[in-house]
Design a protein around this motif. Sequence first.
Motif, PDB file in Angstrom:
ATOM      1  N   ASP A  91       0.851  -1.177   0.000  1.00 26.89           N
ATOM      2  CA  ASP A  91       0.000   0.000   0.000  1.00 26.89           C
ATOM      3  C   ASP A  91       0.893   1.235   0.000  1.00 26.89           C
ATOM      4  O   ASP A  91       2.123   1.144   0.106  1.00 26.89           O
ATOM      5  CB  ASP A  91      -0.985   0.004   1.175  1.00 26.89           C
ATOM      6  N   GLU A 137       1.564   3.592   2.022  1.00 31.59           N
ATOM      7  CA  GLU A 137       2.390   3.829   3.198  1.00 31.59           C
ATOM      8  C   GLU A 137       3.623   2.918   3.228  1.00 31.59           C
ATOM      9  O   GLU A 137       4.738   3.387   3.456  1.00 31.59           O
ATOM     10  CB  GLU A 137       1.534   3.607   4.457  1.00 31.59           C
ATOM     11  N   PHE A 162       6.031   3.949   0.668  1.00 28.18           N
ATOM     12  CA  PHE A 162       6.692   5.170   1.113  1.00 28.18           C
ATOM     13  C   PHE A 162       7.853   4.849   2.044  1.00 28.18           C
ATOM     14  O   PHE A 162       8.965   5.351   1.892  1.00 28.18           O
ATOM     15  CB  PHE A 162       5.666   6.064   1.809  1.00 28.18           C
ATOM     16  N   LEU A 185       5.525  11.455   0.786  1.00 29.57           N
ATOM     17  CA  LEU A 185       4.384  10.551   0.646  1.00 29.57           C
ATOM     18  C   LEU A 185       3.494  11.001  -0.503  1.00 29.57           C
ATOM     19  O   LEU A 185       2.959  10.192  -1.252  1.00 29.57           O
ATOM     20  CB  LEU A 185       3.602  10.510   1.956  1.00 29.57           C
ATOM     21  N   TYR A 220       1.928   8.856  -3.735  1.00 34.58           N
ATOM     22  CA  TYR A 220       0.549   8.842  -4.195  1.00 34.58           C
ATOM     23  C   TYR A 220       0.450   9.313  -5.641  1.00 34.58           C
ATOM     24  O   TYR A 220      -0.256   8.733  -6.459  1.00 34.58           O
ATOM     25  CB  TYR A 220      -0.326   9.739  -3.320  1.00 34.58           C
TER      26      TYR A 220
END
Lengths: 146, 146
Positions: B35, B37, B40, B52, B56
């Motif tokens: 995902d 996060e 990242f 971050l 995205y």
Amino acid sequence: MKSSAHETIKSKGYKLTHQRQLILSILEGSQTHLDAEALFLLAKRRDPKISLATVYRSLSTFKKIGLIQEQGFGEDHGHFETVSNKPHFHFTCSQCGQVTELRSKKIIRLIKELCQEEDLKMESMDLLIQGLCPVCQEKKSTSTTS
Amino acid sequence: MKSSAHETIKSKGYKLTHQRQLILSILEGSQTHLDAEALFLLAKRRDPKISLATVYRSLSTFKKIGLIQEQGFGEDHGHFETVSNKPHFHFTCSQCGQVTELRSKKIIRLIKELCQEEDLKMESMDLLIQGLCPVCQEKKSTSTTS
DNA sequence: ATGAAAATGCGAATTATTCTCAATTATATT
DNA sequence: AATATAATTGAGAATAATTCGCATTTTCAT
């Protein structure tokens, strides 16, 4: 025999509140995949006091007992639909986003066999295919860009 | 011939920044579905300044040009993986959440045929199956609760 | 090397989802 | 039908996930 969703809820020890019934009936009546917010808005029309938190809670409960499934493909957040006993295949056009429903008994049978070979007990399946629909293929071949 | 992801990025008119290269290489190197996060955090190990928001933005760009796909099944938020030319099937256990990868040349061939019949040009497919893994089936049959 | 357009980092803003807790409601029991 | 009790709800606060705005930096064609 397969009992209704209401029976399932009760049989799993959950209470059949009318918020849950309402949310379920909206999901069952809808052909599209609703997200929590849309569902909330629709539910509010029939029960103006219903809370968004209840919608989320119901969805998560329904998901836990297998009444619904979450679809997150290509979308930014979760969309839900009731689990039908007839598994279906979604073809999404990567250009225009249109969804075509496909079905194939033969494929379903093979998938079931595949699971049996691996000793996996299937509860539901969803096949998500992405590509170009006829219209967008046409468009692409017309605009002869490098 | 299929050019690399780098070529795809440039051919679509996007710039090949090294943040994008980094994110892509992490996605390609990973077997699990990351995902935003997690991605990242991994990216930060190699480029502590990365933001971050860039993760995205890159994900959404990659998704737009078809380099990656989002998987939202049964999870609360989006997970990503690179689109591989080898389509694979995911079996997720509804109890323990464990994912088993399945593969079947025969099924893939049939799906392709199905698409051709409908004049749909397939770019990628994902089969998501939910059910009980061997271990959880065992558990369920052991605990003989009504 | 230079300049224009695109992308980045940062933090703020927005959206989505979950949590807390007092009040309400469904169900089993009488 | 009334009651007890445990689950569920509504409301809004809290948290998490995602996007935005903008000044600065970077890519890439020239």
